[in-house]
Design a protein around this motif. Sequence first.
Motif, PDB file in Angstrom:
ATOM      1  N   ASN A 232       0.861  -1.180   0.000  1.00 35.17           N
ATOM      2  CA  ASN A 232       0.000   0.000   0.000  1.00 35.17           C
ATOM      3  C   ASN A 232       0.898   1.231   0.000  1.00 35.17           C
ATOM      4  N   ILE A 233       0.874   1.990  -1.083  1.00 38.31           N
ATOM      5  CA  ILE A 233       1.818   3.095  -1.272  1.00 38.31           C
ATOM      6  C   ILE A 233       1.054   4.409  -1.391  1.00 38.31           C
ATOM      7  N   ILE A 234       1.496   5.414  -0.636  1.00 32.09           N
ATOM      8  CA  ILE A 234       0.859   6.729  -0.658  1.00 32.09           C
ATOM      9  C   ILE A 234       1.918   7.775  -0.995  1.00 32.09           C
ATOM     10  N   GLY A 235       1.658   8.587  -2.005  1.00 34.51           N
ATOM     11  CA  GLY A 235       2.581   9.647  -2.382  1.00 34.51           C
ATOM     12  C   GLY A 235       2.391  10.888  -1.539  1.00 34.51           C
ATOM     13  N   ASP A 236       3.010  11.984  -1.988  1.00 33.13           N
ATOM     14  CA  ASP A 236       2.964  13.226  -1.216  1.00 33.13           C
ATOM     15  C   ASP A 236       2.189  14.320  -1.939  1.00 33.13           C
ATOM     16  N   ARG A 237       1.281  13.922  -2.831  1.00 35.44           N
ATOM     17  CA  ARG A 237       0.605  14.904  -3.677  1.00 35.44           C
ATOM     18  C   ARG A 237      -0.024  16.038  -2.883  1.00 35.44           C
ATOM     19  N   GLY A 250       4.873   6.000  -7.258  1.00 36.67           N
ATOM     20  CA  GLY A 250       4.655   5.109  -6.128  1.00 36.67           C
ATOM     21  C   GLY A 250       5.602   3.923  -6.167  1.00 36.67           C
ATOM     22  N   LEU A 251       5.475   3.089  -7.208  1.00 40.48           N
ATOM     23  CA  LEU A 251       6.370   1.947  -7.418  1.00 40.48           C
ATOM     24  C   LEU A 251       7.043   2.113  -8.774  1.00 40.48           C
ATOM     25  N   PHE A 252       8.375   2.092  -8.775  1.00 42.09           N
ATOM     26  CA  PHE A 252       9.155   2.235 -10.011  1.00 42.09           C
ATOM     27  C   PHE A 252       9.944   0.954 -10.217  1.00 42.09           C
ATOM     28  N   VAL A 253       9.733   0.291 -11.374  1.00 39.23           N
ATOM     29  CA  VAL A 253      10.389  -0.985 -11.667  1.00 39.23           C
ATOM     30  C   VAL A 253      11.197  -0.821 -12.950  1.00 39.23           C
ATOM     31  N   VAL A 254      12.473  -1.175 -12.893  1.00 39.00           N
ATOM     32  CA  VAL A 254      13.324  -1.085 -14.076  1.00 39.00           C
ATOM     33  C   VAL A 254      14.322  -2.245 -14.082  1.00 39.00           C
ATOM     34  N   ASN A 263      -1.088  -7.921  -4.015  1.00 40.49           N
ATOM     35  CA  ASN A 263      -1.952  -6.743  -3.889  1.00 40.49           C
ATOM     36  C   ASN A 263      -1.075  -5.496  -3.971  1.00 40.49           C
ATOM     37  N   LEU A 264      -1.355  -4.641  -4.948  1.00 36.66           N
ATOM     38  CA  LEU A 264      -0.539  -3.449  -5.179  1.00 36.66           C
ATOM     39  C   LEU A 264      -1.471  -2.240  -5.271  1.00 36.66           C
ATOM     40  N   ASN A 265      -1.386  -1.354  -4.282  1.00 32.57           N
ATOM     41  CA  ASN A 265      -2.291  -0.210  -4.201  1.00 32.57           C
ATOM     42  C   ASN A 265      -1.486   1.077  -4.096  1.00 32.57           C
ATOM     43  N   THR A 266      -1.775   2.038  -4.977  1.00 30.60           N
ATOM     44  CA  THR A 266      -1.084   3.317  -4.943  1.00 30.60           C
ATOM     45  C   THR A 266      -2.100   4.457  -4.990  1.00 30.60           C
ATOM     46  N   SER A 267      -1.742   5.566  -4.354  1.00 29.98           N
ATOM     47  CA  SER A 267      -2.628   6.734  -4.363  1.00 29.98           C
ATOM     48  C   SER A 267      -1.835   8.003  -4.090  1.00 29.98           C
ATOM     49  N   ASN A 268      -2.362   9.119  -4.596  1.00 30.85           N
ATOM     50  CA  ASN A 268      -1.860  10.467  -4.282  1.00 30.85           C
ATOM     51  C   ASN A 268      -0.372  10.654  -4.572  1.00 30.85           C
ATOM     52  N   CYS A 269       0.076  10.086  -5.674  1.00 27.90           N
ATOM     53  CA  CYS A 269       1.470  10.284  -6.080  1.00 27.90           C
ATOM     54  C   CYS A 269       1.598  11.535  -6.943  1.00 27.90           C
ATOM     55  N   ASN A 298      -4.550  -7.896  -8.406  1.00 25.55           N
ATOM     56  CA  ASN A 298      -5.257  -6.846  -7.653  1.00 25.55           C
ATOM     57  C   ASN A 298      -4.428  -5.564  -7.554  1.00 25.55           C
ATOM     58  N   LEU A 299      -4.492  -4.780  -8.605  1.00 23.83           N
ATOM     59  CA  LEU A 299      -3.804  -3.492  -8.650  1.00 23.83           C
ATOM     60  C   LEU A 299      -4.839  -2.376  -8.606  1.00 23.83           C
ATOM     61  N   THR A 300      -4.713  -1.480  -7.635  1.00 21.54           N
ATOM     62  CA  THR A 300      -5.565  -0.298  -7.594  1.00 21.54           C
ATOM     63  C   THR A 300      -4.690   0.948  -7.618  1.00 21.54           C
TER      64      THR A 300
END
Length: 530
Positions: A232-237, A250-254, A263-269, A298-300
């Motif tokens: 569960n990831i929350i940005g600083d928007r 939120g999540l950066f993959v390279v 379960n991968l949930n991100t918001s307010n990035c 389950n990605l939100t």
Amino acid sequence: MKIKMKYICLTALFAIATYGLKLADNKKKGALKNQEVKNELSKKTIKKEINTLDTIFVDDISALRNLPSPRNNNTKVVLRNYYKKGDLSFNITYSWDENLNNLDNNGNFIKTKKSQKGRFYYDLSDTVTVAQFGIFPGDKFITTRLNELAKLLASKNKVLSFDKGTYWIQSDQQPPLNKSSNNLNKKGFIIPSNSKIYTHKNTFFQSIPTKSSNYSVICIHYAHNIKINSLNIIGDRGAHLGRTGEWGHGLFVVGSKSIQIENLNTSNCWGDGVVFSGDGELAGSSLKGQNEDIQIGNLTSFKNRRQGLTISNARNLSIDNIDISDISGVAPECGIDFEPDYNYDILENIVLKNVTTKNCANSGIIFSLQALSKASKQIAVTILKYKSFGERSFFIGGALEEYIKGTIKINDFKSYSSPLAAIEIRDYFNQPDLLFGNVQIFNPNGKKREDFYGSGILIYKDIDDQNNIIDKVSPKIVFDNLLIEDNKANRTMQHGIFIQNRISPSENFKNITIKKRRIKGNKLSEYIGL
């Protein structure tokens, strides 16, 4: 006589007061001396206990570090709290080894202040909670220690476990740069290879507010073999300290492979919720930042500023159950954006299932393939069971200078209440074939436009860029089993399907096939240009 008696009385009172003060002072000195004796006895007792008892108890990590060094290796010390009473839900039992000189890591190796050699230690269990290393929710100074702990446990094939609560991440922090520049994007909580991470359903990773235009709350950077039950990831928007940039993710993959996240949930990035990226620092390299063999269930993603999900580089990527909503703030403002950055980026064998996008300011799904060339790998993207609400559902456009082979398939696609056309295909040359199956569009043109933009499906060319087109291949565009219906009381849909070359009207589009179409409720024609 009265004056003399008064003087005598005052003198007597003063003497009595002075005597009382002396008694009080002596009593205080006696108490202090007694306390000093007690302290000395306590030290001697502790020293005696640690050298004679098998087990002693301490109340916090500071008390553990202040212990004298035991004289034998049989001593056990039980840590009942880490920093304060009740912050540990379990006791930690340390042993002593006089021959150890491991670095004090705030966890399974603790150095006493009075000894250079010898350590209190314990053996790591299969699952280690971050609290065992002094990392707790609410603490804003954990990022470096958390990254060190993640590396330690991954190297020993242990599970890293988090209790419920909010863990604050310094998302613009990155380790010292190596000679290779390919870790420029390595920021925040960095998950290393061979990680197994378990979090509570109410565990949150939140960005500490930053003015940085480029950050990652969590980063998977050239890593492999990773399993995570939930993020569960929350940005600083809402609290961002700067005004520029759009790359706070939120999540950066390279450059990573063999990843499973349930379960991968991100918001307010400040930027995108989730990014699968190539690596521009590796131009000319054989690596090129390719992401491979990734499964997400389950990605939100909601209320992120730039995108919900960006896929720039991936092979064998499968995501099931996607829910993205309310993406707005800075362009492109899309739910899902397929957008390679370099001609060596790949979009190969990507499957998205059970997808929902809602109220994204630009589009639910967009393809921007302009960075690719004929040297690029073939594209293969499949989207199954897609629902879109209150937005342009699908956009692809921009003629490419060179022909890009491949196929984009979308099956079981339902669009509801798009503000203009539900599907827009613009200047579509030299791009992969588009295959749509079982498409249902309901009530497009919510903005009540009275021109071709108010159609159900819009396919057109309106930019005179023929001089830049080398091959000019018209890809296949196929709709199989199509329903377009405006069932509002006050119908607003203009045409069901609008197809037109607005630059050269005499030049028709090629390779467009529409099978089993049903169009209802259009104000003007069912279709133009077929």
